[in-house]
Scaffold this active site. Structure first.
Site, mmCIF file in Angstrom:
data_model
loop_
_atom_site.group_PDB
_atom_site.id
_atom_site.type_symbol
_atom_site.label_atom_id
_atom_site.label_comp_id
_atom_site.label_asym_id
_atom_site.label_seq_id
_atom_site.Cartn_x
_atom_site.Cartn_y
_atom_site.Cartn_z
ATOM 1 N N TRP A 11 0.814 -1.229 0.000
ATOM 2 C CA TRP A 11 0.000 0.000 0.000
ATOM 3 C C TRP A 11 0.840 1.269 0.000
ATOM 4 O O TRP A 11 0.313 2.362 -0.195
ATOM 5 C CB TRP A 11 -0.918 0.030 1.235
ATOM 6 C CG TRP A 11 -2.017 -0.962 1.222
ATOM 7 C CD1 TRP A 11 -2.348 -1.842 0.228
ATOM 8 C CD2 TRP A 11 -2.969 -1.181 2.282
ATOM 9 N NE1 TRP A 11 -3.433 -2.594 0.596
ATOM 10 C CE2 TRP A 11 -3.831 -2.210 1.855
ATOM 11 C CE3 TRP A 11 -3.167 -0.616 3.547
ATOM 12 C CZ2 TRP A 11 -4.887 -2.681 2.649
ATOM 13 C CZ3 TRP A 11 -4.203 -1.079 4.333
ATOM 14 C CH2 TRP A 11 -5.056 -2.100 3.887
ATOM 15 N N LYS A 12 2.127 1.140 0.282
ATOM 16 C CA LYS A 12 3.003 2.326 0.408
ATOM 17 C C LYS A 12 2.384 3.304 1.424
ATOM 18 O O LYS A 12 1.763 2.857 2.384
ATOM 19 C CB LYS A 12 3.242 2.958 -0.963
ATOM 20 C CG LYS A 12 3.657 1.903 -2.002
ATOM 21 C CD LYS A 12 4.174 2.453 -3.277
ATOM 22 C CE LYS A 12 4.533 1.297 -4.205
ATOM 23 N NZ LYS A 12 5.238 1.694 -5.386
ATOM 24 N N HIS A 95 12.947 -1.999 -0.547
ATOM 25 C CA HIS A 95 12.147 -1.502 -1.668
ATOM 26 C C HIS A 95 12.902 -0.361 -2.357
ATOM 27 O O HIS A 95 13.582 0.423 -1.702
ATOM 28 C CB HIS A 95 10.779 -1.021 -1.165
ATOM 29 C CG HIS A 95 9.844 -0.738 -2.301
ATOM 30 N ND1 HIS A 95 9.878 0.443 -2.996
ATOM 31 C CD2 HIS A 95 8.863 -1.494 -2.863
ATOM 32 C CE1 HIS A 95 8.952 0.400 -3.949
ATOM 33 N NE2 HIS A 95 8.330 -0.763 -3.885
ATOM 34 N N GLU A 97 12.032 2.411 -3.403
ATOM 35 C CA GLU A 97 11.746 3.756 -2.873
ATOM 36 C C GLU A 97 12.529 4.006 -1.584
ATOM 37 O O GLU A 97 12.949 5.123 -1.306
ATOM 38 C CB GLU A 97 10.225 3.911 -2.647
ATOM 39 C CG GLU A 97 9.486 4.025 -3.983
ATOM 40 C CD GLU A 97 8.073 3.483 -3.980
ATOM 41 O OE1 GLU A 97 7.482 3.311 -2.902
ATOM 42 O OE2 GLU A 97 7.558 3.216 -5.087
ATOM 43 N N GLY A 234 0.044 0.084 -6.859
ATOM 44 C CA GLY A 234 -1.156 0.838 -7.236
ATOM 45 C C GLY A 234 -2.396 -0.026 -7.442
ATOM 46 O O GLY A 234 -3.490 0.314 -6.962
#
Ligand code: PGA
Length: 252
Positions: A11-12, A95, A97, A234
């Site tokens: 879900w980030k 990850h 990110e 997403g």
């Protein structure tokens, strides 16, 4: 190894606690289809306990990050033991990110993995090359360097608690995907590298593909022989959409 496909939702930094609980209710309403896949949800930290408690054992919950120390003066950080105490069984480590925006190096990632494994968590280790690295023909060496660096201090007895997610950085959140065949080749390369590193020819570490997976391409990717599941950003944010992806992956 459990042969069911692994469907992991990342879900980030999305969803508050109320939204997380609604999502879990929607997923649990379709509990039958959860049995045919291994489903894992990675919510933000604040929703971790709600998601873990709400899972009723039908799916796993995991954190998106962990600090490598057990406790101490590390303001804003969360330890592996705290994640376990929230009822979570998994943690996402490395990850892209986190590597890009938070400066995580292979060294830090290696320390996080050791700490998470010692606390009894299963680790989903993310690796992947940038577009430049792929175009210059270095994708394989970059990815294998990340795998080697991350796993260098892992004791072989813990390998059963490792899942690798291959996510080309340029495919994350962009709508661009690598071809399923190329992703499969990388998955096999990763599996073989782990066999070599640990001198365990029979070990088969699950490898997920991630990067712009969606309803229209998930079947193709997850049908590949060396891809054991998907890490979905997403397209996992709507429970209904994620459920459809789980259903499509049920009989692969
Ligand atoms: P995406 O993200 O599915 O939105 O590309 C995947 C991920 O970052 O794990």
């Amino acid at each position: 190894m459990d042969k069911r496909k692994i469907l992991a939702a990342n879900w980030k930094m999305n969803k508050n606690i109320v939204q997380a609980k609604e999502y879990v209710r929607a997923i649990n309403n379709e509990s039958d289809c959860l049995k045919n896949c291994q489903v894992i949800i990675f919510p933000p930290f604040v929703a971790l306990e709600s998601v873990a408690c709400g899972s009723l054992g039908l799916f796993g919950a995991g954190a998106q990050n962990v600090h490598h120390e057990n406790s101490g003066a590390f303001t804003g950080e969360i330890s592996a033991e705290m994640i376990v105490s929230a009822g979570a069984k998994y943690v996402l480590i490395g990850h892209s990110e986190r590597r890009k925006y938070f400066g995580e190096t292979d060294e830090i990632i290696s320390e996080k993995i050791v700490s998470a494994l010692n606390a009894g968590l299963k680790v989903v280790l993310c690796v992947g090359e940038t577009l430049d690295e792929r175009e210059s023909g270095n994708a394989e060496s970059v990815v294998l360097g990340q795998v080697q660096g991350a796993l260098k201090n892992v004791d072989a007895q813990f390998l059963q608690n490792i899942i690798v997610a291959y996510e080309p950085v340029w495919a994350i959140g962009t709508g661009k995907v690598i071809s399923p065949h190329e992703a499969d080749i990388m998955a096999l390369t990763i599996k073989n590298a782990i066999k070599r590193i640990f001198s365990l020819p029979d070990i088969d570490v699950p490898v997920l593909y991630g990067g712009s997976l969606n309803l229209s391409n998930v079947t193709e990717f997850l049908s590949m022989p060396n891809i054991n599941g998907g890490l979905i950003g997403g397209a996992s944010l709507e429970a209904e959409n994620f459920l459809k992806m789980i259903k499509l992956s049920s009989n692969l």
